[in-house]
Design a protein around this motif. Sequence first.
Motif, PDB file in Angstrom:
ATOM      1  N   ASP A 277      -2.941  29.247 -51.318  1.00 57.42           N
ATOM      2  CA  ASP A 277      -3.799  30.215 -50.626  1.00 57.42           C
ATOM      3  C   ASP A 277      -5.169  30.067 -51.278  1.00 57.42           C
ATOM      4  OD1 ASP A 277      -5.376  32.409 -50.064  1.00 57.42           O
ATOM      5  OD2 ASP A 277      -3.800  33.901 -50.362  1.00 57.42           O
TER       6      ASP A 277
ATOM      7  N   THR B 165      -2.029  30.798 -55.644  1.00 54.06           N
ATOM      8  CA  THR B 165      -3.273  31.343 -55.095  1.00 54.06           C
ATOM      9  C   THR B 165      -4.420  30.837 -55.949  1.00 54.06           C
ATOM     10  OG1 THR B 165      -2.084  33.281 -54.380  1.00 54.06           O
ATOM     11  CG2 THR B 165      -4.488  33.477 -54.514  1.00 54.06           C
TER      12      THR B 165
ATOM     13  N   TYR C  22      -3.086  45.755 -54.911  1.00 49.18           N
ATOM     14  CA  TYR C  22      -1.871  45.254 -55.587  1.00 49.18           C
ATOM     15  C   TYR C  22      -1.200  46.424 -56.297  1.00 49.18           C
ATOM     16  CZ  TYR C  22      -3.736  40.602 -54.674  1.00 49.18           C
ATOM     17  OH  TYR C  22      -4.203  39.477 -54.053  1.00 49.18           O
TER      18      TYR C  22
ATOM     19  N   SER D 131      -6.805  33.152 -39.603  1.00 48.29           N
ATOM     20  CA  SER D 131      -6.878  33.840 -40.902  1.00 48.29           C
ATOM     21  C   SER D 131      -6.044  33.077 -41.922  1.00 48.29           C
ATOM     22  CB  SER D 131      -6.328  35.270 -40.792  1.00 48.29           C
ATOM     23  OG  SER D 131      -4.970  35.228 -40.393  1.00 48.29           O
ATOM     24  N   THR D 132      -6.204  33.461 -43.167  1.00 47.13           N
ATOM     25  CA  THR D 132      -5.334  32.948 -44.231  1.00 47.13           C
ATOM     26  C   THR D 132      -3.892  33.289 -43.904  1.00 47.13           C
ATOM     27  OG1 THR D 132      -7.081  33.875 -45.646  1.00 47.13           O
ATOM     28  CG2 THR D 132      -5.201  32.821 -46.752  1.00 47.13           C
ATOM     29  N   THR D 133      -3.700  34.534 -43.506  1.00 48.72           N
ATOM     30  CA  THR D 133      -2.354  35.046 -43.233  1.00 48.72           C
ATOM     31  C   THR D 133      -1.662  34.176 -42.190  1.00 48.72           C
ATOM     32  OG1 THR D 133      -3.202  37.263 -43.680  1.00 48.72           O
ATOM     33  CG2 THR D 133      -1.095  37.126 -42.509  1.00 48.72           C
TER      34      THR D 133
ATOM     35  N   GLY E 276      -8.681  31.632 -44.944  1.00 51.55           N
ATOM     36  CA  GLY E 276      -9.521  32.226 -43.919  1.00 51.55           C
ATOM     37  C   GLY E 276     -10.933  31.720 -44.180  1.00 51.55           C
TER      38      GLY E 276
ATOM     39  N   VAL F   6      -8.274  31.179 -50.162  1.00 55.45           N
ATOM     40  CA  VAL F   6      -9.347  31.879 -49.439  1.00 55.45           C
ATOM     41  C   VAL F   6     -10.528  32.292 -50.309  1.00 55.45           C
ATOM     42  CG1 VAL F   6      -8.299  34.208 -49.526  1.00 55.45           C
ATOM     43  CG2 VAL F   6      -9.844  33.573 -47.674  1.00 55.45           C
ATOM     44  N   HIS F   7     -10.287  32.681 -51.566  1.00 57.56           N
ATOM     45  CA  HIS F   7     -11.436  33.141 -52.368  1.00 57.56           C
ATOM     46  C   HIS F   7     -12.078  32.033 -53.196  1.00 57.56           C
ATOM     47  CE1 HIS F   7     -10.954  37.210 -51.080  1.00 57.56           C
ATOM     48  NE2 HIS F   7      -9.704  37.246 -51.478  1.00 57.56           N
TER      49      HIS F   7
ATOM     50  N   SER G 193       0.044  38.820 -48.067  1.00 58.65           N
ATOM     51  CA  SER G 193       0.211  37.884 -46.937  1.00 58.65           C
ATOM     52  C   SER G 193       0.994  36.647 -47.356  1.00 58.65           C
ATOM     53  CB  SER G 193      -1.152  37.424 -46.415  1.00 58.65           C
ATOM     54  OG  SER G 193      -1.870  38.511 -45.912  1.00 58.65           O
TER      55      SER G 193
ATOM     56  N   VAL H 187      -7.851  31.653 -56.135  1.00 54.38           N
ATOM     57  CA  VAL H 187      -8.549  32.740 -56.841  1.00 54.38           C
ATOM     58  C   VAL H 187      -7.793  34.040 -56.560  1.00 54.38           C
ATOM     59  CG1 VAL H 187     -10.685  34.040 -57.104  1.00 54.38           C
ATOM     60  CG2 VAL H 187     -10.782  31.570 -56.647  1.00 54.38           C
TER      61      VAL H 187
ATOM     62  N   HIS I  25      -1.116  37.307 -52.997  1.00 53.28           N
ATOM     63  CA  HIS I  25      -1.430  38.391 -52.056  1.00 53.28           C
ATOM     64  C   HIS I  25      -0.206  38.745 -51.200  1.00 53.28           C
ATOM     65  CE1 HIS I  25      -3.551  40.065 -48.426  1.00 53.28           C
ATOM     66  NE2 HIS I  25      -4.369  40.538 -49.349  1.00 53.28           N
TER      67      HIS I  25
ATOM     68  N   SER J 244      -7.095  37.726 -56.021  1.00 54.66           N
ATOM     69  CA  SER J 244      -7.931  38.889 -55.719  1.00 54.66           C
ATOM     70  C   SER J 244      -7.477  40.098 -56.523  1.00 54.66           C
ATOM     71  CB  SER J 244      -7.973  39.172 -54.215  1.00 54.66           C
ATOM     72  OG  SER J 244      -6.712  39.088 -53.616  1.00 54.66           O
TER      73      SER J 244
ATOM     74  N   HIS K 209     -13.528  33.570 -43.008  1.00 58.49           N
ATOM     75  CA  HIS K 209     -14.350  34.756 -42.756  1.00 58.49           C
ATOM     76  C   HIS K 209     -14.583  35.575 -44.022  1.00 58.49           C
ATOM     77  CE1 HIS K 209     -10.179  36.346 -41.222  1.00 58.49           C
ATOM     78  NE2 HIS K 209     -10.142  36.026 -42.486  1.00 58.49           N
ATOM     79  N   LYS K 210     -14.535  34.903 -45.164  1.00 60.10           N
ATOM     80  CA  LYS K 210     -14.880  35.585 -46.414  1.00 60.10           C
ATOM     81  C   LYS K 210     -16.067  34.835 -47.025  1.00 60.10           C
ATOM     82  CE  LYS K 210     -10.151  37.285 -46.996  1.00 60.10           C
ATOM     83  NZ  LYS K 210     -10.194  38.742 -46.939  1.00 60.10           N
TER      84      LYS K 210
HETATM   85  C1  LIG Z   1      -5.730  36.219 -51.968  1.00 61.08           C
HETATM   86  C2  LIG Z   1      -5.776  36.649 -50.538  1.00 61.08           C
HETATM   87  N1  LIG Z   1      -5.032  35.978 -49.637  1.00 61.08           N
HETATM   88  C3  LIG Z   1      -5.022  36.321 -48.340  1.00 61.08           C
HETATM   89  C4  LIG Z   1      -5.778  37.364 -47.867  1.00 61.08           C
HETATM   90  C5  LIG Z   1      -5.758  37.670 -46.399  1.00 61.08           C
HETATM   91  O1  LIG Z   1      -6.821  36.997 -45.805  1.00 61.08           O
HETATM   92  P1  LIG Z   1      -6.961  36.846 -44.220  1.00 61.08           P
HETATM   93  O2  LIG Z   1      -7.646  38.086 -43.756  1.00 61.08           O
HETATM   94  O3  LIG Z   1      -7.833  35.661 -44.030  1.00 61.08           O
HETATM   95  O4  LIG Z   1      -5.605  36.693 -43.663  1.00 61.08           O
HETATM   96  C6  LIG Z   1      -6.564  38.103 -48.765  1.00 61.08           C
HETATM   97  C7  LIG Z   1      -7.380  39.230 -48.258  1.00 61.08           C
HETATM   98  O5  LIG Z   1      -8.363  39.630 -48.752  1.00 61.08           O
HETATM   99  C8  LIG Z   1      -6.546  37.738 -50.128  1.00 61.08           C
HETATM  100  O6  LIG Z   1      -7.257  38.438 -51.033  1.00 61.08           O
END
Ligand SMILES: Cc1ncc(COP(=O)(O)O)c(C=O)c1O
Length: 439
Positions: A238, A207, A409, A127-129, A261, A240-241, A156, A209, A154, A211, A263-264
Amino acid sequence: MNATLSRRRFLAVPAALGAAALLPGDFAVALAEETPRMPDLSDWSKVRGQFQLDPDWMHFASFFIASHPAPVRDAIDGWRRAMDRNPFQVIEQGMFEDEAHNIPLQVRAAIARYLGGGAEDIALTRSTTEGLALVYHGLPLKAGDEVLATTHDHYSHHESIRLATRRAGATMRRVPLFDEAAQASTGSMIERLLAAVKPATRVVGLTWVHSSSGMRLPIREIAAALKQRHPDVLLVVDGVHGLGSTDETVATMGADYFCAGCHKWMFAPRGTGLVWASAQNWARLTPTIPDFSDFESYDAWSHDRAPATPNNAARMSPGGFHAFEHQWAMGAAFGMHERMGRSRVAARIRALNDQLKAGLSGIGKVRIHTPMSGDLSAGLVAFEIDGVKTDDVVKRLLERRIIASSSPYAVSYPRLAPSLINTPEEVDRAIAAVREIAA
Ligand SMILES: Cc1ncc(COP(=O)(O)O)c(C=O)c1O
């Protein structure tokens, strides 16, 4: 490769069993032969046809966690069947036999074709986390050092920094890059970031993008400005988006560590992710979790010595046996994106989000928090309806069979995220629904 063969002998295959008698054939080749070919993805209805999403709903929150498309489901099923038939031999061959059979290496090569750079730059995570935690805990932070993040990251990301700095006796600080995302510009964000860097700042966390607001940071420009002024400050992103929604070559974007991650937006199996870094930056880190991928880690352990070579991406990939059918099916998702084309995917997502923003901006009581420019946004639109609480907006959209989400948030907004699984007609219906709720 001799090194991995020794590992096979030492780690996995009981000495009493002759290796020749065990040779199971090439499982990956056998699997490829029974797995359907990559489907025709030449138009968006064919792409949507790969998903088993419930058609009774309009899915505007698919960035949250992916629904597996057919090529990914087929790849997972193939590996699962193979492992259920013969778990020892499939996993033993895929993990430890030799480089030609090593499946994580093949997955990393497929990812590298999409990110740029080489397979050796990529660590596989869940995962990103997990990626963020491994990077921040791996950095050589010490008392007196500071990690600078932003107020837009985020949970995480902030928690990875908080836990790592606490352990090292270092500190963290967060600064806003803008007051209102919708009004921010590349220049103003760079100015704010550079002004916030202090002599103690060793690392900047950003980050790609957000969220929270849908802001897509111009990482390439920010990284160039940061490196010019502060060449020794490391940049952790980060991503992920942005990964799977944006036409970017991650390997040249300017991040020192890129965590995401898969998985998005990538539609890779749930529970998969990556970290990208250069060999030089991998060498700066210390692993937290023992790996099952780097022969030198194993050889050093077996001879009771420290690893003799610099740290690397394989050594940072968490070891232990995992749900390998998911990790090993990641290549199918990257292959699907390669087939669709990165620029084509980004253009489609941009068009749907532009359409949504244009529609919402014509509704009197609606305030859009995401920048209108597609250069500073990606696949998420955060907005507000005057006088209607965020949770109520999401609930009332749900009553209209529209799945939206609220941003997790301190200040939370409703979000609609048009993606490859949506149509322009669905976007129009979402706009009409928001208009009704605002009326
Ligand atoms: C900006 C951002 N970073 C990290 C995460 C966590 O992602 P992951 O489930 O891959 O750890 C999210 C979750 O939606 C997120 O929006």
